[in-house]
Scaffold this motif. Structure first.
Motif, PDB file in Angstrom:
ATOM      1  N   SER A   7       0.846  -1.190   0.000  1.00  0.00           N
ATOM      2  CA  SER A   7       0.000   0.000   0.000  1.00  0.00           C
ATOM      3  C   SER A   7       0.883   1.242   0.000  1.00  0.00           C
ATOM      4  N   GLU A   8       0.275   2.361  -0.280  1.00  0.00           N
ATOM      5  CA  GLU A   8       0.970   3.647  -0.255  1.00  0.00           C
ATOM      6  C   GLU A   8       0.217   4.562   0.690  1.00  0.00           C
ATOM      7  N   ASP A   9       0.951   5.359   1.436  1.00  0.00           N
ATOM      8  CA  ASP A   9       0.315   6.311   2.335  1.00  0.00           C
ATOM      9  C   ASP A   9      -0.363   7.419   1.542  1.00  0.00           C
ATOM     10  N   HIS A  10      -1.515   7.817   2.006  1.00  0.00           N
ATOM     11  CA  HIS A  10      -2.224   8.952   1.410  1.00  0.00           C
ATOM     12  C   HIS A  10      -1.972  10.160   2.294  1.00  0.00           C
ATOM     13  N   LYS A  11      -0.949  10.910   1.953  1.00  0.00           N
ATOM     14  CA  LYS A  11      -0.559  12.069   2.742  1.00  0.00           C
ATOM     15  C   LYS A  11      -0.581  13.313   1.869  1.00  0.00           C
ATOM     16  N   PRO A  12      -0.725  14.467   2.494  1.00  0.00           N
ATOM     17  CA  PRO A  12      -0.805  15.713   1.718  1.00  0.00           C
ATOM     18  C   PRO A  12       0.455  16.065   0.948  1.00  0.00           C
ATOM     19  N   ASP A  13       1.594  15.420   1.240  1.00  0.00           N
ATOM     20  CA  ASP A  13       2.811  15.739   0.501  1.00  0.00           C
ATOM     21  C   ASP A  13       2.958  14.935  -0.793  1.00  0.00           C
ATOM     22  N   VAL A  14       2.067  13.985  -1.040  1.00  0.00           N
ATOM     23  CA  VAL A  14       2.054  13.247  -2.304  1.00  0.00           C
ATOM     24  C   VAL A  14       1.497  14.207  -3.372  1.00  0.00           C
ATOM     25  N   PRO A  15       2.240  14.450  -4.452  1.00  0.00           N
ATOM     26  CA  PRO A  15       1.838  15.478  -5.416  1.00  0.00           C
ATOM     27  C   PRO A  15       0.390  15.399  -5.918  1.00  0.00           C
ATOM     28  N   VAL A  16      -0.096  14.222  -6.261  1.00  0.00           N
ATOM     29  CA  VAL A  16      -1.470  14.109  -6.768  1.00  0.00           C
ATOM     30  C   VAL A  16      -2.496  14.416  -5.671  1.00  0.00           C
ATOM     31  N   GLU A  17      -2.193  14.048  -4.440  1.00  0.00           N
ATOM     32  CA  GLU A  17      -3.083  14.334  -3.314  1.00  0.00           C
ATOM     33  C   GLU A  17      -3.108  15.845  -3.027  1.00  0.00           C
ATOM     34  N   LYS A  18      -1.933  16.445  -2.998  1.00  0.00           N
ATOM     35  CA  LYS A  18      -1.831  17.893  -2.752  1.00  0.00           C
ATOM     36  C   LYS A  18      -2.574  18.684  -3.831  1.00  0.00           C
ATOM     37  N   LYS A  19      -2.409  18.271  -5.072  1.00  0.00           N
ATOM     38  CA  LYS A  19      -3.069  18.953  -6.195  1.00  0.00           C
ATOM     39  C   LYS A  19      -4.590  18.916  -6.031  1.00  0.00           C
ATOM     40  N   ARG A  20      -5.140  17.751  -5.663  1.00  0.00           N
ATOM     41  CA  ARG A  20      -6.588  17.621  -5.484  1.00  0.00           C
ATOM     42  C   ARG A  20      -7.084  18.512  -4.347  1.00  0.00           C
ATOM     43  N   ILE A  21      -6.372  18.516  -3.235  1.00  0.00           N
ATOM     44  CA  ILE A  21      -6.775  19.311  -2.069  1.00  0.00           C
ATOM     45  C   ILE A  21      -6.738  20.800  -2.388  1.00  0.00           C
ATOM     46  N   GLU A  22      -5.661  21.254  -3.005  1.00  0.00           N
ATOM     47  CA  GLU A  22      -5.552  22.675  -3.338  1.00  0.00           C
ATOM     48  C   GLU A  22      -6.567  23.085  -4.390  1.00  0.00           C
ATOM     49  N   ALA A  23      -6.875  22.193  -5.342  1.00  0.00           N
ATOM     50  CA  ALA A  23      -7.891  22.496  -6.354  1.00  0.00           C
ATOM     51  C   ALA A  23      -9.276  22.650  -5.730  1.00  0.00           C
ATOM     52  N   ALA A  24      -9.502  21.975  -4.590  1.00  0.00           N
ATOM     53  CA  ALA A  24     -10.798  22.065  -3.898  1.00  0.00           C
ATOM     54  C   ALA A  24     -10.829  23.224  -2.897  1.00  0.00           C
ATOM     55  N   GLY A  25      -9.737  23.988  -2.811  1.00  0.00           N
ATOM     56  CA  GLY A  25      -9.715  25.134  -1.919  1.00  0.00           C
ATOM     57  C   GLY A  25      -9.051  24.907  -0.577  1.00  0.00           C
ATOM     58  N   GLY A  26      -8.524  23.715  -0.348  1.00  0.00           N
ATOM     59  CA  GLY A  26      -7.842  23.443   0.913  1.00  0.00           C
ATOM     60  C   GLY A  26      -6.416  23.960   0.901  1.00  0.00           C
ATOM     61  N   LEU A  27      -5.846  24.107   2.068  1.00  0.00           N
ATOM     62  CA  LEU A  27      -4.457  24.524   2.202  1.00  0.00           C
ATOM     63  C   LEU A  27      -3.620  23.329   2.626  1.00  0.00           C
ATOM     64  N   VAL A  28      -2.436  23.209   2.060  1.00  0.00           N
ATOM     65  CA  VAL A  28      -1.495  22.163   2.444  1.00  0.00           C
ATOM     66  C   VAL A  28      -0.217  22.863   2.887  1.00  0.00           C
ATOM     67  N   CYS A  29       0.046  22.821   4.174  1.00  0.00           N
ATOM     68  CA  CYS A  29       1.247  23.444   4.730  1.00  0.00           C
ATOM     69  C   CYS A  29       1.526  22.852   6.101  1.00  0.00           C
ATOM     70  N   THR A  30       2.655  23.246   6.679  1.00  0.00           N
ATOM     71  CA  THR A  30       3.011  22.751   8.009  1.00  0.00           C
ATOM     72  C   THR A  30       2.242  23.521   9.074  1.00  0.00           C
ATOM     73  N   ASP A  31       2.244  22.983  10.259  1.00  0.00           N
ATOM     74  CA  ASP A  31       1.626  23.632  11.417  1.00  0.00           C
ATOM     75  C   ASP A  31       2.458  24.860  11.771  1.00  0.00           C
ATOM     76  N   GLU A  32       1.786  25.959  12.073  1.00  0.00           N
ATOM     77  CA  GLU A  32       2.498  27.187  12.431  1.00  0.00           C
ATOM     78  C   GLU A  32       3.403  27.000  13.635  1.00  0.00           C
ATOM     79  N   ASP A  33       3.004  26.153  14.585  1.00  0.00           N
ATOM     80  CA  ASP A  33       3.781  25.954  15.810  1.00  0.00           C
ATOM     81  C   ASP A  33       4.818  24.850  15.685  1.00  0.00           C
TER      82      ASP A  33
END
Length: 86
Positions: A7-33
Motif C-alpha cells: 500500500s501507499e500512504d495517502h498524505k498531503p505531501d504526495v503530489p497528486v493528493e496535494k493537487k486535489r486538495i488545493e484544487a478544492a480550496g484546501g491549504l497544504v502546509c506545516t503547522d504554524e507551531d
C-alpha cells in the motif's frame, strides 16, 4: 527475498493528493507551531476562532466531514497483486 509495498500512504505531501486538495480550496502546509517538523497537513482556507483547523496529516480519511469540502476523500486505492513463489 525481496519485499513489495502493498500500500501507499495517502498524505498531503504526495503530489497528486496535494493537487486535489488545493484544487478544492484546501491549504497544504506545516503547522504554524511545529514548522520544524515539516509535516504537511490539510487545513481549511479560513481560520476559526483565530486558529487554523483541522491540521489533518492525511489526505484520505473516513468520517472527517469538516475537510470533505476541501478535497479530503474517503476513497481508498485498491490494487490487486498476484503472489508468486519467486
Amino acid at each position: 527475498y525481496s519485499t513489495i509495498d502493498m500500500s501507499e500512504d495517502h498524505k498531503p505531501d504526495v503530489p497528486v493528493e496535494k493537487k486535489r486538495i488545493e484544487a478544492a480550496g484546501g491549504l497544504v502546509c506545516t503547522d504554524e507551531d511545529d514548522d520544524e517538523l515539516g509535516i504537511l497537513r490539510v487545513w481549511l482556507p479560513t481560520r476559526h476562532s483565530g486558529m487554523m483547523v483541522p491540521g489533518l496529516a492525511m489526505s484520505r480519511s473516513f468520517g472527517d466531514y469538516i475537510v470533505k469540502g476541501v478535497g479530503v476523500i474517503p476513497r481508498p486505492d485498491v490494487k490487486k497483486r498476484v503472489s508468486t513463489a519467486q
